[in-house]
Structure formats: C-alpha cells, structure tokens
Scaffold this motif. Structure first.
Motif, PDB file in Angstrom:
ATOM      1  N   ASP A  18       7.400 -13.024  -2.437  1.00  0.00           N
ATOM      2  CA  ASP A  18       6.354 -12.702  -3.388  1.00  0.00           C
ATOM      3  C   ASP A  18       5.405 -11.750  -2.549  1.00  0.00           C
ATOM      4  O   ASP A  18       4.648 -10.901  -3.526  1.00  0.00           O
ATOM      5  N   VAL A  19       5.139 -11.882  -1.513  1.00  0.00           N
ATOM      6  CA  VAL A  19       4.260 -10.833  -0.951  1.00  0.00           C
ATOM      7  C   VAL A  19       4.712  -9.310  -0.754  1.00  0.00           C
ATOM      8  O   VAL A  19       4.068  -8.497  -1.458  1.00  0.00           O
ATOM      9  N   GLY A  20       6.138  -9.252  -0.609  1.00  0.00           N
ATOM     10  CA  GLY A  20       6.871  -7.877  -0.860  1.00  0.00           C
ATOM     11  C   GLY A  20       6.643  -7.358  -2.250  1.00  0.00           C
ATOM     12  O   GLY A  20       6.396  -6.113  -2.450  1.00  0.00           O
ATOM     13  N   GLY A  21       6.997  -8.289  -3.240  1.00  0.00           N
ATOM     14  CA  GLY A  21       7.072  -7.771  -4.678  1.00  0.00           C
ATOM     15  C   GLY A  21       5.521  -7.603  -4.872  1.00  0.00           C
ATOM     16  O   GLY A  21       5.371  -6.288  -5.534  1.00  0.00           O
ATOM     17  N   ALA A  22       4.663  -8.393  -4.608  1.00  0.00           N
ATOM     18  CA  ALA A  22       3.198  -7.843  -4.990  1.00  0.00           C
ATOM     19  C   ALA A  22       2.641  -6.722  -4.261  1.00  0.00           C
ATOM     20  O   ALA A  22       2.031  -5.663  -4.970  1.00  0.00           O
ATOM     21  N   PHE A  23       3.079  -6.506  -2.986  1.00  0.00           N
ATOM     22  CA  PHE A  23       2.681  -5.133  -2.333  1.00  0.00           C
ATOM     23  C   PHE A  23       3.434  -3.874  -3.270  1.00  0.00           C
ATOM     24  O   PHE A  23       2.430  -3.054  -3.383  1.00  0.00           O
ATOM     25  N   GLY A  24       4.700  -4.029  -3.740  1.00  0.00           N
ATOM     26  CA  GLY A  24       5.333  -2.774  -4.226  1.00  0.00           C
ATOM     27  C   GLY A  24       4.581  -2.543  -5.485  1.00  0.00           C
ATOM     28  O   GLY A  24       4.376  -1.383  -5.999  1.00  0.00           O
ATOM     29  N   MET A  25       4.450  -3.511  -6.246  1.00  0.00           N
ATOM     30  CA  MET A  25       3.570  -3.496  -7.638  1.00  0.00           C
ATOM     31  C   MET A  25       2.270  -2.824  -7.291  1.00  0.00           C
ATOM     32  O   MET A  25       1.794  -2.125  -8.100  1.00  0.00           O
ATOM     33  N   GLY A  26       1.575  -3.441  -6.495  1.00  0.00           N
ATOM     34  CA  GLY A  26       0.162  -2.563  -6.112  1.00  0.00           C
ATOM     35  C   GLY A  26       0.153  -1.501  -5.549  1.00  0.00           C
ATOM     36  O   GLY A  26      -0.579  -0.471  -6.087  1.00  0.00           O
ATOM     37  N   GLN A  53      -3.777  13.451  -2.321  1.00  0.00           N
ATOM     38  CA  GLN A  53      -4.752  12.940  -1.533  1.00  0.00           C
ATOM     39  C   GLN A  53      -5.280  11.661  -1.688  1.00  0.00           C
ATOM     40  O   GLN A  53      -5.360  10.691  -1.003  1.00  0.00           O
ATOM     41  N   ALA A  54      -5.713  11.490  -3.026  1.00  0.00           N
ATOM     42  CA  ALA A  54      -6.185  10.322  -3.664  1.00  0.00           C
ATOM     43  C   ALA A  54      -5.076   8.965  -3.348  1.00  0.00           C
ATOM     44  O   ALA A  54      -5.422   7.663  -3.056  1.00  0.00           O
ATOM     45  N   VAL A  55      -3.883   9.430  -3.790  1.00  0.00           N
ATOM     46  CA  VAL A  55      -2.747   8.498  -3.580  1.00  0.00           C
ATOM     47  C   VAL A  55      -2.578   8.202  -1.945  1.00  0.00           C
ATOM     48  O   VAL A  55      -2.627   6.699  -1.888  1.00  0.00           O
ATOM     49  N   ARG A  56      -2.421   9.134  -1.311  1.00  0.00           N
ATOM     50  CA  ARG A  56      -2.390   8.573   0.241  1.00  0.00           C
ATOM     51  C   ARG A  56      -3.673   7.784   0.758  1.00  0.00           C
ATOM     52  O   ARG A  56      -3.438   7.036   1.608  1.00  0.00           O
ATOM     53  N   MET A  57      -4.728   8.157   0.177  1.00  0.00           N
ATOM     54  CA  MET A  57      -5.881   7.191   0.855  1.00  0.00           C
ATOM     55  C   MET A  57      -6.138   5.944   0.223  1.00  0.00           C
ATOM     56  O   MET A  57      -6.439   5.071   0.824  1.00  0.00           O
ATOM     57  N   ASN A  58      -5.438   5.633  -1.154  1.00  0.00           N
ATOM     58  CA  ASN A  58      -5.938   4.442  -1.679  1.00  0.00           C
ATOM     59  C   ASN A  58      -4.879   3.767  -2.272  1.00  0.00           C
ATOM     60  O   ASN A  58      -5.108   2.529  -2.458  1.00  0.00           O
ATOM     61  N   ALA A  59      -3.809   4.148  -2.486  1.00  0.00           N
ATOM     62  CA  ALA A  59      -2.553   3.269  -2.843  1.00  0.00           C
ATOM     63  C   ALA A  59      -2.178   2.216  -1.879  1.00  0.00           C
ATOM     64  O   ALA A  59      -2.015   1.127  -2.256  1.00  0.00           O
ATOM     65  N   PRO A  60      -2.122   2.488  -0.448  1.00  0.00           N
ATOM     66  CA  PRO A  60      -1.747   1.311   0.689  1.00  0.00           C
ATOM     67  C   PRO A  60      -2.732   0.344   0.342  1.00  0.00           C
ATOM     68  O   PRO A  60      -2.353  -0.870   0.558  1.00  0.00           O
ATOM     69  N   ARG A  61      -3.851   0.673   0.219  1.00  0.00           N
ATOM     70  CA  ARG A  61      -5.086  -0.450   0.289  1.00  0.00           C
ATOM     71  C   ARG A  61      -4.885  -1.366  -0.934  1.00  0.00           C
ATOM     72  O   ARG A  61      -4.919  -2.551  -0.800  1.00  0.00           O
ATOM     73  N   VAL A  62      -4.771  -0.804  -2.281  1.00  0.00           N
ATOM     74  CA  VAL A  62      -4.603  -1.445  -3.381  1.00  0.00           C
ATOM     75  C   VAL A  62      -3.331  -2.561  -3.255  1.00  0.00           C
ATOM     76  O   VAL A  62      -3.280  -3.557  -3.359  1.00  0.00           O
ATOM     77  N   SER A  65      -4.066  -5.346  -1.096  1.00  0.00           N
ATOM     78  CA  SER A  65      -4.833  -6.252  -1.930  1.00  0.00           C
ATOM     79  C   SER A  65      -3.885  -6.967  -2.629  1.00  0.00           C
ATOM     80  O   SER A  65      -4.119  -8.435  -2.709  1.00  0.00           O
ATOM     81  N   PHE A  66      -2.983  -6.714  -3.475  1.00  0.00           N
ATOM     82  CA  PHE A  66      -1.996  -7.336  -4.123  1.00  0.00           C
ATOM     83  C   PHE A  66      -1.182  -8.264  -3.230  1.00  0.00           C
ATOM     84  O   PHE A  66      -0.853  -9.255  -3.655  1.00  0.00           O
ATOM     85  N   ALA A  67      -0.675  -7.636  -1.942  1.00  0.00           N
ATOM     86  CA  ALA A  67       0.026  -8.472  -1.224  1.00  0.00           C
ATOM     87  C   ALA A  67      -0.831  -9.677  -0.728  1.00  0.00           C
ATOM     88  O   ALA A  67      -0.029 -10.695  -0.648  1.00  0.00           O
TER      89      ALA A  67
END
Length: 109
Positions: A18-26, A53-62, A65-67
C-alpha cells in the motif's frame, strides 16, 4: 453482506504494498498537477522548462505525503484486523478515522 476480499496480500506485506501504491499515485497525480501549474506560472517561451522544473521539485513531495498516509492507513487497518480477528468494513472506517486524527495531530504541532 459481501464476502471478504481474498486478493490482497497478507497483513505485514500489505503495508509495503500500500505504501508503494500510494507513492506511485501521489507522484503521478502530483506530476500532472504541478506540470500544469508550472506551465501556467512560467513566462512565455519558458513554459515547458518551468513545467518540468515544477514536477522535479514537487512531485516527489506529493508522493511522499501520499505514501505516509497510505502506510498509516494500512498499518491501522492491519492492527484492527489483528485486534478484532475479522475482516469487515469497520476496520477501514476505524483505520481512516485514526489516520486522519493522527495526521491532524502531527501537522498541527
């Protein structure tokens, strides 16, 4: 009443799944959202670079959070299955309420 879902992993493995799936969705959802937001907020001629650039900066953070949310929810769900010794919708209801409460306490301090 429905039958319990048997296609899910057993409880200790379910948490990591579930952690991996949530991270992927986020990450996917965050990438789409922040790409569009970066394109909108960038000056003309730099829109594609601004979006990426916005994707590189923000997508891992989102995604992170989902994870966290998915991991807490799954942990509480497995705890309820262990404590109550049955699989029913009340486990998910209690797990969701507990996860929301803990995240509220965590973010308000």
């Amino acid at each position: 009443m429905g039958t319990p879902e048997t296609s899910r992993e057993p409880c200790p493995d379910r948490i990591l799944d579930d952690v991996g799936g949530a991270f992927g969705m986020g990450v996917v959802g965050g990438a789409a959202f922040h790409f569009l937001k970066g394109i909108y907020n960038s000056p003309k001629g730099e829109r594609l670079a601004g979006g990426s650039q916005a994707v590189r900066m923000n997508a891992p953070r989102v995604g992170g959070s989902f994870a966290v949310w998915g991991g807490l929810f799954s942990t509480f769900d497995c705890t309820m299955v262990y404590m109550r010794q049955k699989e029913d919708p009340w486990n998910s209801i209690i797990a969701g309420a507990t996860t929301g409460g803990l995240l509220e306490i965590w973010t308000s301090t």
